[in-house]
Design a protein around this motif. Structure first.
Motif, PDB file in Angstrom:
ATOM      1  N   PHE A 102      -2.886   9.892   3.346  1.00 23.26           N
ATOM      2  CA  PHE A 102      -2.040  10.811   4.096  1.00 23.26           C
ATOM      3  C   PHE A 102      -1.122  10.071   5.070  1.00 23.26           C
ATOM      4  O   PHE A 102       0.030  10.455   5.261  1.00 23.26           O
ATOM      5  N   GLN A 103      -1.630   9.004   5.662  1.00 28.47           N
ATOM      6  CA  GLN A 103      -0.860   8.280   6.668  1.00 28.47           C
ATOM      7  C   GLN A 103       0.381   7.603   6.092  1.00 28.47           C
ATOM      8  O   GLN A 103       1.408   7.498   6.768  1.00 28.47           O
ATOM      9  N   LEU A 104       0.288   7.124   4.851  1.00 27.02           N
ATOM     10  CA  LEU A 104       1.400   6.384   4.250  1.00 27.02           C
ATOM     11  C   LEU A 104       2.283   7.255   3.360  1.00 27.02           C
ATOM     12  O   LEU A 104       3.113   6.737   2.616  1.00 27.02           O
ATOM     13  N   PHE A 105       2.114   8.579   3.437  1.00 33.12           N
ATOM     14  CA  PHE A 105       2.917   9.461   2.590  1.00 33.12           C
ATOM     15  C   PHE A 105       4.405   9.313   2.894  1.00 33.12           C
ATOM     16  O   PHE A 105       5.233   9.104   1.995  1.00 33.12           O
ATOM     17  N   ASN A 106       4.776   9.428   4.169  1.00 34.54           N
ATOM     18  CA  ASN A 106       6.191   9.331   4.540  1.00 34.54           C
ATOM     19  C   ASN A 106       6.757   7.955   4.238  1.00 34.54           C
ATOM     20  O   ASN A 106       7.896   7.826   3.766  1.00 34.54           O
ATOM     21  N   ALA A 107       5.947   6.905   4.489  1.00 39.36           N
ATOM     22  CA  ALA A 107       6.420   5.552   4.214  1.00 39.36           C
ATOM     23  C   ALA A 107       6.599   5.325   2.715  1.00 39.36           C
ATOM     24  O   ALA A 107       7.542   4.656   2.278  1.00 39.36           O
ATOM     25  N   GLY A 108       5.706   5.882   1.908  1.00 40.59           N
ATOM     26  CA  GLY A 108       5.788   5.682   0.467  1.00 40.59           C
ATOM     27  C   GLY A 108       6.986   6.356  -0.159  1.00 40.59           C
ATOM     28  O   GLY A 108       7.602   5.819  -1.091  1.00 40.59           O
ATOM     29  N   PHE A 109       7.338   7.546   0.339  1.00 41.15           N
ATOM     30  CA  PHE A 109       8.478   8.277  -0.209  1.00 41.15           C
ATOM     31  C   PHE A 109       9.734   8.124   0.647  1.00 41.15           C
ATOM     32  O   PHE A 109      10.704   8.862   0.453  1.00 41.15           O
ATOM     33  N   GLY A 110       9.701   7.165   1.570  1.00 40.00           N
ATOM     34  CA  GLY A 110      10.868   6.863   2.377  1.00 40.00           C
ATOM     35  C   GLY A 110      11.283   5.414   2.181  1.00 40.00           C
ATOM     36  O   GLY A 110      10.644   4.660   1.434  1.00 40.00           O
ATOM     37  N   ASP A 137       0.815  -1.219   0.000  1.00 47.43           N
ATOM     38  CA  ASP A 137       0.000   0.000   0.000  1.00 47.43           C
ATOM     39  C   ASP A 137       0.843   1.261   0.000  1.00 47.43           C
ATOM     40  O   ASP A 137       0.497   2.248  -0.652  1.00 47.43           O
ATOM     41  N   GLU A 138       1.977   1.248   0.698  1.00 46.41           N
ATOM     42  CA  GLU A 138       2.790   2.464   0.738  1.00 46.41           C
ATOM     43  C   GLU A 138       3.366   2.806  -0.641  1.00 46.41           C
ATOM     44  O   GLU A 138       3.511   3.976  -0.990  1.00 46.41           O
ATOM     45  N   GLU A 139       3.656   1.785  -1.440  1.00 45.27           N
ATOM     46  CA  GLU A 139       4.145   2.038  -2.795  1.00 45.27           C
ATOM     47  C   GLU A 139       3.031   2.587  -3.679  1.00 45.27           C
ATOM     48  O   GLU A 139       3.242   3.523  -4.462  1.00 45.27           O
ATOM     49  N   ARG A 140       1.854   2.015  -3.563  1.00 39.20           N
ATOM     50  CA  ARG A 140       0.707   2.518  -4.334  1.00 39.20           C
ATOM     51  C   ARG A 140       0.386   3.954  -3.967  1.00 39.20           C
ATOM     52  O   ARG A 140       0.085   4.789  -4.837  1.00 39.20           O
ATOM     53  N   VAL A 141       0.449   4.270  -2.678  1.00 38.89           N
ATOM     54  CA  VAL A 141       0.153   5.634  -2.234  1.00 38.89           C
ATOM     55  C   VAL A 141       1.169   6.619  -2.816  1.00 38.89           C
ATOM     56  O   VAL A 141       0.810   7.743  -3.210  1.00 38.89           O
ATOM     57  N   ALA A 142       2.433   6.225  -2.895  1.00 36.00           N
ATOM     58  CA  ALA A 142       3.450   7.107  -3.481  1.00 36.00           C
ATOM     59  C   ALA A 142       3.106   7.432  -4.923  1.00 36.00           C
ATOM     60  O   ALA A 142       3.230   8.594  -5.361  1.00 36.00           O
ATOM     61  N   TRP A 143       2.645   6.457  -5.686  1.00 41.20           N
ATOM     62  CA  TRP A 143       2.292   6.708  -7.081  1.00 41.20           C
ATOM     63  C   TRP A 143       1.004   7.509  -7.191  1.00 41.20           C
ATOM     64  O   TRP A 143       0.826   8.291  -8.130  1.00 41.20           O
ATOM     65  N   MET A 144       0.092   7.353  -6.218  1.00 44.04           N
ATOM     66  CA  MET A 144      -1.100   8.201  -6.205  1.00 44.04           C
ATOM     67  C   MET A 144      -0.725   9.664  -5.988  1.00 44.04           C
ATOM     68  O   MET A 144      -1.260  10.566  -6.642  1.00 44.04           O
ATOM     69  N   TRP A 145       0.218   9.880  -5.083  1.00 43.98           N
ATOM     70  CA  TRP A 145       0.685  11.246  -4.861  1.00 43.98           C
ATOM     71  C   TRP A 145       1.383  11.799  -6.098  1.00 43.98           C
ATOM     72  O   TRP A 145       1.288  12.998  -6.391  1.00 43.98           O
ATOM     73  N   ALA A 146       2.080  10.951  -6.829  1.00 45.74           N
ATOM     74  CA  ALA A 146       2.739  11.400  -8.054  1.00 45.74           C
ATOM     75  C   ALA A 146       1.715  11.862  -9.083  1.00 45.74           C
ATOM     76  O   ALA A 146       1.886  12.911  -9.736  1.00 45.74           O
ATOM     77  N   VAL A 147       0.636  11.092  -9.229  1.00 41.48           N
ATOM     78  CA  VAL A 147      -0.424  11.487 -10.157  1.00 41.48           C
ATOM     79  C   VAL A 147      -1.081  12.779  -9.685  1.00 41.48           C
ATOM     80  O   VAL A 147      -1.370  13.687 -10.487  1.00 41.48           O
ATOM     81  N   PHE A 148      -1.332  12.875  -8.389  1.00 40.25           N
ATOM     82  CA  PHE A 148      -1.952  14.079  -7.838  1.00 40.25           C
ATOM     83  C   PHE A 148      -1.076  15.306  -8.088  1.00 40.25           C
ATOM     84  O   PHE A 148      -1.576  16.372  -8.472  1.00 40.25           O
TER      85      PHE A 148
END
Length: 452
Positions: A329-337, A125-136
């Motif tokens: 929002f919760q997995l933002f740091n984990a996704g980009f870390g 999920d943290e990887e998926r969230v990182a790509w969601m933020w990239a699209v956003f």
């Protein structure tokens, strides 16, 4: 006689008056009898521009040749930049949306884990969230640019307040386009392979095609031919976004027509005119002209609203997919870390490194964790934004110097065919050898390849 006398007096007065355009080359210069032609440049009360040395014919030819070469160079450089940046921007968007599907499995390169084994990977999920933020971010940053430009013009220049009708029309069109983009990015494209997804992006101008057809009037040259082409464009696009829901047998893909129609509303202004024989189109053409005075005032608010609306659509899509919206929002740091990716071993199937059915692959129970290249989403996002910006800037340049036919419209039309061919080649190479892009693209990331 009075008339004749008056005329003689006027002529006499004219002869004796000081004419600023006549050199003083008369007897006033000590009885000199020199004519105007003999008068030297220093001997007059007028300033003549300095004489220009005539350019030789050879130099003139080289000058004309240089100008032509520079124009040809501008044609081809602009063509290449628009085409290349358009292909990169489109390809990176499809790469980002390929990573958003929940529980997606892709084959993993076995070069570092065991050449006699086969592996698959599902993104956490943290990887998926990182790509969601990239699209956003790819959506929001251009809107922030629009906001800054609108605020600057409203403060330092002038902008008119829109009427309620003008604001409502812009609000509805921009809001529906934003909703359509969110549905396309987060629901539709993750469910399609990238080749179909790229082809689908050719079906996003249905409303402009209809408005263009209704805007044709008797003054248009070759009106009949243009109407036929408009109708063919409408039929082709409608067929395109209906074929995939029918062929894929996925109910969620019936959102494609809704998404395509909503997205296409964003370009309504370019295809309405006051010369249309239809009253509604004529009114929209008049409204379009009135919007020019209030555009920046309106988009001070619309740019912020579109960012917020797109964010709400992302959260809604997560909720519809069975996930907790707060994880965005919760997995933002984990996704980009720093985080790990779990790679699972599957039973070896016939065909060597080729894995024909990842969904039904049987796990052996063995797994290993590998470190994620956690900045991948950020880098792809940067590539996408810079490519899209270059495409926009050079397209604007082509329109300013009036070479948009060859150097902008033509390469833009070539983007989708070129992207489709490149994706077919890349996916074919990856399907044939899971390690083909090893060392270039992280082994756990790739496009959603078409079957076979």
């Amino acid at each position: 006689m009075a008339t004749s006398g008056g005329k003689s007096r006027r002529e006499e007065a004219s002869d004796n008056s000081d004419d600023e355009l006549t050199p003083l080359a008369n007897e006033i210069y000590g009885g000199s009898q020199r004519t105007v032609q003999e008068t030297k440049g220093w001997d007059v009360f007028r300033e003549f521009p300095p004489k220009q040395d005539s350019i030789s014919m050879e130099t003139q030819k080289w000058l004309e040749f240089t100008v032509r070469m520079l124009k040809v160079l501008a044609y081809f450089v602009t063509f290449i930049v628009v085409l290349a940046s358009g292909v990169i921007a489109k390809g990176t968007v499809l790469f980002m949306t390929s990573q958003l599907k929940k529980d997606r499995r892709i084959a993993y390169c076995n070069r570092n884990l065991g050449r006699d084994k086969q592996f698959i990977v599902s993104l956490p999920d943290e990887e998926r969230v990182a790509w969601m933020w990239a699209v956003f971010a790819a959506f929001a940053i251009p809107e922030i640019g629009t906001l800054i430009r609108s605020v600057r013009i409203c403060f330092f220049k002038s902008s008119k307040r829109p009427t309620p009708v003008q604001f409502i029309v812009v609000f509805l069109a921009e809001s529906l386009q934003t909703i359509g983009l969110a549905i396309m990015f987060f629901i539709v494209l993750p469910e399609l392979d990238v080749v179909k997804g790229a082809m689908l992006t050719n079906c996003l101008c249905v409303i402009p095609a209809i408005l263009g057809l209704l805007s044709r009037n008797s003054r248009d040259s070759k009106r009949f031919v243009k109407v036929i082409v408009d109708m063919a464009a409408i039929v082709a696009q409608v067929t395109g976004f209906i074929v995939w829901p029918l062929s894929e047998n996925k109910p969620v893909l019936w959102l494609i027509p809704i998404s395509s129609l909503c997205i296409s509303l964003g370009w309504w202004e370019n295809y309405v005119t006051r010369q249309s024989p239809i009253g509604l189109i004529k009114s929209l053409g008049r409204l379009k002209e009135e919007l020019n005075a209030s555009r920046y005032y309106t988009y001070r608010f619309m740019s912020i609203w579109k960012i917020l609306l797109f964010l709400m659509c992302i959260l809604f899509c997560l909720w519809m997919d069975g996930d907790e919206p707060a994880m965005f929002f919760q997995l933002f740091n984990a996704g980009f870390g720093p985080h790990n990716i779990v790679v699972e071993e599957i039973q070896i199937q016939l065909g060597g490194t080729v894995i024909p059915d990842l969904v039904n692959a049987t796990l052996t129970g063995d797994s290993v964790e590998v470190a994620a290249v956690y900045k991948s989403a950020f880098y792809v996002m940067l590539i996408q934004m810079f490519a899209a910006y270059f495409c926009y800037i050079f397209g604007k340049f082509a329109c300013k110097i009036l070479i948009q036919g060859f150097s902008y419209a033509f390469p833009i039309n070539l983007v989708i065919p070129l992207v489709v061919n490149l994706l077919i080649a890349a996916c074919g190479l990856r399907n044939g050898d899971n390690c083909f892009f090893h060392g270039t693209v992280p082994d756990y990331l790739f496009f959603e390849s078409p079957p076979g």
